[in-house]
Design a protein around this motif. Structure first.
Motif, PDB file in Angstrom:
ATOM      1  N   ARG A  98      -0.196   3.350  -8.162  1.00  0.00           N
ATOM      2  CA  ARG A  98      -1.364   2.493  -8.376  1.00  0.00           C
ATOM      3  C   ARG A  98      -2.066   2.856  -9.692  1.00  0.00           C
ATOM      4  O   ARG A  98      -2.428   1.980 -10.476  1.00  0.00           O
ATOM      5  CB  ARG A  98      -2.342   2.607  -7.212  1.00  0.00           C
ATOM      6  N   GLU A  99      -2.236   4.147  -9.929  1.00  0.00           N
ATOM      7  CA  GLU A  99      -2.891   4.589 -11.161  1.00  0.00           C
ATOM      8  C   GLU A  99      -2.083   4.179 -12.390  1.00  0.00           C
ATOM      9  O   GLU A  99      -2.648   3.737 -13.408  1.00  0.00           O
ATOM     10  CB  GLU A  99      -3.062   6.111 -11.150  1.00  0.00           C
ATOM     11  N   THR A 102      -0.494   8.461  -8.885  1.00  0.00           N
ATOM     12  CA  THR A 102       0.123   7.491  -7.990  1.00  0.00           C
ATOM     13  C   THR A 102       0.615   6.285  -8.785  1.00  0.00           C
ATOM     14  O   THR A 102       0.174   6.035  -9.915  1.00  0.00           O
ATOM     15  CB  THR A 102      -0.867   7.003  -6.923  1.00  0.00           C
ATOM     16  N   LEU A 157       2.341   1.666  -3.600  1.00  0.00           N
ATOM     17  CA  LEU A 157       1.358   2.065  -4.602  1.00  0.00           C
ATOM     18  C   LEU A 157       0.855   3.491  -4.377  1.00  0.00           C
ATOM     19  O   LEU A 157       0.327   4.118  -5.295  1.00  0.00           O
ATOM     20  CB  LEU A 157       0.185   1.090  -4.606  1.00  0.00           C
ATOM     21  N   GLU A 175      -2.362   0.372 -12.863  1.00  0.00           N
ATOM     22  CA  GLU A 175      -3.692   0.023 -13.377  1.00  0.00           C
ATOM     23  C   GLU A 175      -3.827   0.371 -14.850  1.00  0.00           C
ATOM     24  O   GLU A 175      -4.468  -0.367 -15.609  1.00  0.00           O
ATOM     25  CB  GLU A 175      -4.777   0.743 -12.568  1.00  0.00           C
ATOM     26  N   ALA A 230      -4.886  -4.643  -4.964  1.00  0.00           N
ATOM     27  CA  ALA A 230      -3.879  -3.697  -5.450  1.00  0.00           C
ATOM     28  C   ALA A 230      -4.373  -2.913  -6.651  1.00  0.00           C
ATOM     29  O   ALA A 230      -4.034  -1.741  -6.825  1.00  0.00           O
ATOM     30  CB  ALA A 230      -2.590  -4.440  -5.813  1.00  0.00           C
ATOM     31  N   ILE A 231      -5.182  -3.546  -7.510  1.00  0.00           N
ATOM     32  CA  ILE A 231      -5.662  -2.922  -8.749  1.00  0.00           C
ATOM     33  C   ILE A 231      -7.080  -3.406  -9.044  1.00  0.00           C
ATOM     34  O   ILE A 231      -7.560  -4.375  -8.451  1.00  0.00           O
ATOM     35  CB  ILE A 231      -4.768  -3.276  -9.958  1.00  0.00           C
ATOM     36  N   GLU A 275       0.818  -1.213   0.000  1.00  0.00           N
ATOM     37  CA  GLU A 275       0.000   0.000   0.000  1.00  0.00           C
ATOM     38  C   GLU A 275       0.855   1.268   0.000  1.00  0.00           C
ATOM     39  O   GLU A 275       0.551   2.234  -0.707  1.00  0.00           O
ATOM     40  CB  GLU A 275      -0.946  -0.011   1.199  1.00  0.00           C
TER      41      GLU A 275
END
Length: 737
Positions: free
Chosen positions: A378-379, A376, A362, A382, A455-456, A359
């Motif tokens: 994460r973005e 981020t 990401l 994804e 996570a995604i 976390e």
């Protein structure tokens, strides 16, 4: 004012005739110095100029000077880097000058001592980018006029005691400088038209090379490796130093000196194979490498960057072709995207430290590329996973959509797109084997696993759809690449290959028993197979271990056929297979009916009948290990009963036994090739007079062989990232029983 501070440092000398490579790194600077000296043509086959090159990972920067004898009829000139009492030829160097352009960045580099046996002339200097130097050394001696016009030659004083060669970059603030000062010789600067010529009398000269571009220091060995792997620092000191030199605090570079920058595929394959030994957690090698990948994603199209172009080179190219002088990023490779979710799963799900960091990692905000700032990790992750799902969907769609036209193809008009990235590397193919049969399904499985841990894809149910897509790709892609060649036809093709003058040893037809199960390296535009035997099933073996005990009878059957074909290729000697005592070949054109393949896939071709350490030795061995370990684990819990029931009687067991023999053969080959493992690529020649275990196969550096078109070879990297992956490979003898 100059200073040479004392620091904890890393020093390495790598001999690769006609090149002597010296590396220096510490907490503030990393440098490589290469001294090139001509070899007799009988030893090398191509001319090499006397050259001193200094290269920095910082900005992919370089300074090269070329020397020749002052007497054109005298070929006895010897240029040498002299050792200090500490048995080193380099020391750190920091330079401060009131006359330099305003900069808050210190000018850092190295110093050393150079000697000339005869009068010598420095007749060319190139300062700026490694890429600019390569344009000259690899590009038919191409020079950028704007770069060359900016280079200044200045005497240190009026006593012939030295010369400073410098150039201010196009950014008007960075300066590269190289200074030679006389020890017991003399230096004379003259003009030849518009060109400066520096003459050196025989003798000894000190030199300093430095630039004021921001440095990203390397991760020293104790920072690079997990504590449990620190024993490698003493067991494999040169290999660990080489790896340390390539792993900086903000990215991993591909090789020294020619690829002193980020390459996405190289970085991720390196991380994938070296993961067991690399440091974890914040600022560790694993997260440094993954951060570099995520920072360079093109958010608009979801693509992972293949290569970056930074430092002085973008501006230098803009002087020739116009365009932007800022850092640029290349997204032309079609395989690179798939490694990202695979690697994210490996570290952030399968590692305890990674799971604890998921976390926080990401949530990091990108800072490198302006268009990514504020997004981020994460973005960005994804976005790439969404691209992969979009690519997978047409082939996975119910209702007869599993056609070759829905496979992943190279970008139109480009001849390259995966790791075999020379123009003929895929034999004219457009749909690569590795991307479609291994990387796509493995990436889909990884996306499903990442979605399951949140996570995604939190709103997209990827944990279900990605697995469904993966099952289709696992079961349905191999058919397009598979040809079954009758035993008699296979023998006939081997005889034709030998009789055509392509190989001077035994044809190997006596090794052929049953019909040949051949998987093509790629498909042509019309979907027909490029029947080059290859090693790229190593990706499937390494990344899809669950298929060895799949409950899908179609997937299991095809996977067993693949394993059987891989084992046969390892156990059969070239040209019947891929085995030679000097290494496993990455390609074998003997079974192809296209005459251009025998012409282009040679012992002198970069992706021809040659050995690549990371692919045909390390990853192939690790793939066999992964499959055997998965089979053993399945047997221990009774899961192999499904496979035994679904497969032909005894076929499953027979394939496992053959895999064990292939695994043993791989380790025998690795041990025999131990002193070459850190090389990127090597080759061989056939000699009927050769004896010993290698028979007629004789190890030969690729640089000593002509390319298929008869040209000389490109200079190789003395240190290459993915050729150091053997550091994490350990033999598991229990799998051979």
């Amino acid at each position: 004012m100059t200073t040479t501070p004392n620091r904890e440092s890393l020093y390495l000398h790598v001999r690769d005739p006609p090149y002597e490579n010296f590396f220096y790194a510490d907490h503030t600077v990393s440098c490589q110095v290469v001294l090139a000296s001509p070899l007799p043509r009988a030893e090398n086959g191509s001319a090499v100029q006397h050259r001193l090159l200094v290269a920095w990972p910082a900005g992919n920067s370089g300074a090269a000077v070329f020397f020749k004898s002052a007497n054109p009829d005298n070929e006895s000139l010897r240029v040498k880097l002299e050792e200090t009492p500490e048995k080193r030829v380099l020391a750190p160097f920091e330079y401060v000058s009131k006359d330099a352009p305003t900069s808050d960045t210190p000018s850092l580099g190295v110093s050393g001592t150079l000697s000339f046996s005869e009068p010598a002339i420095l007749n060319l200097a190139i300062l700026g980018s490694v890429r600019t130097v390569r344009d000259y050394t690899e590009g038919y001696e191409i020079l950028n006029r704007k770069v060359q016009e900016a280079i200044k030659f200045e005497a240190i004083d009026s006593t012939s005691s030295g010369v400073t060669i410098s150039r201010i970059w196009f950014d008007k603030k960075t300066i590269t400088q190289l200074t030679f000062a006389s020890g017991n010789g003399a230096i004379e600067i003259t003009r030849d038209g518009s060109e400066s010529v520096v003459k050196f009398a025989p003798g000894i000269y000190s030199f300093q090379a430095h630039l004021n571009y921001p440095q990203a220091p390397c991760l020293l060995p104790t920072q690079l490796l997990k504590p449990s792997s620190h024993d490698l620092i003493t067991r494999q000191p040169d290999a660990v130093k080489s790896l340390s030199f390539l792993c900086t605090s903000d990215k991993i570079v591909a090789g020294a000196w020619r690829f002193f920058t980020y390459f996405g595929r190289d970085s991720m394959i390196g991380l994938l194979l070296l993961n067991p030994i690399l440091s974890e957690g914040e600022n560790g090698a694993m997260e440094t490498g993954l951060s570099a990948v995520l920072e360079r994603i093109h958010f608009g199209i979801g693509s992972v960057c293949h290569e970056e172009n930074l430092g002085d080179y973008p501006a230098a190219q803009a002087t020739l072709h116009g365009g932007n002088s800022e850092a640029a990023y290349d997204y032309k490779m079609v395989d690179t995207d798939f490694f990202l979710p695979i690697l994210m799963k490996q570290y952030f799900i399968e590692s305890k430290v990674g799971r604890s960091r998921l976390e926080a990692f990401l949530g990091i905000t990108a800072t490198l590329i302006p268009s990514n700032m504020g997004r981020t990790y994460r973005e960005l992750l994804e976005r790439t996973c969404q691209k992969i799902m979009n690519l997978a969907e047409p082939f996975s769609r119910p209702g007869g959509s599993t056609t070759y036209k829905n496979l992943v193809a190279l970008i139109a008009v480009l001849p390259v797109g995966q790791w075999r990235d020379s123009d003929d590397g895929l034999g004219g193919g457009r749909y690569p084997y590795d991307v479609n049969t291994a990387l796509m399904p493995a990436a889909l499985r990884a996306i499903a696993d990442l979605a399951r841990v949140g996570a995604i894809g939190r709103d997209q149910a990827w944990e279900l759809s990605a697995d469904e897509y993966a099952e289709v790709w696992e079961a349905s892609t191999l058919d397009f690449f598979t040809s079954r060649i009758s035993s008699e036809e296979a023998k006939q093709r081997l005889r034709k290959y030998k009789d055509g003058g392509n190989f001077h040893g035994p044809s190997g037809e006596d090794q052929i028993g049953d019909d040949l199960h051949l998987q093509a390296v790629a498909l042509l535009e019309d979907g027909s197979p490029v029947n080059i035997m290859h090693t790229d099933a190593c990706f499937r073996l390494l990344l899809l271990p669950h298929l060895i005990h799949s409950s899908n009878p179609t997937s299991l059957s095809k996977h067993l056929d693949t394993l059987n074909a891989v084992a046969d290729s390892i156990l059969r000697t070239f040209p019947a297979g891929l085995y030679t005592p000097v290494g496993i070949l990455i390609a074998n054109p003997a079974y192809s009916t296209d005459p251009s393949h025998s012409k282009n896939f040679t012992t002198g071709a970069y992706h021809g009948t040659v050995i690549w350490s990371w692919n045909s030795l390390v990853m192939l061995t690790k793939g066999l290990e992964t499959q055997l370990a998965a089979a053993a684990e399945a047997k221990a819990r009774g899961a192999d009963a499904i496979a035994l029931k679904l497969s032909e009687p005894n076929y499953y067991s027979a394939v496992i036994e053959k895999l064990k023999k292939a695994y043993t053969r791989m380790w025998e080959t690795i041990e025999a090739s131990r002193r070459h493992l850190s090389e990127e690529v090597w080759s061989w020649r056939w000699d009927d007079r050769a004896d010993g275990e290698a028979g007629g196969f004789v190890y030969t550096p690729l640089s000593h062989l002509p390319t298929p078109d008869g040209a000389g070879q490109t200079e190789s990297n003395a240190v290459q990232l993915w050729s150091l992956t053997f550091l994490a490979l350990e033999r598991r003898r229990e799998l051979e029983k």
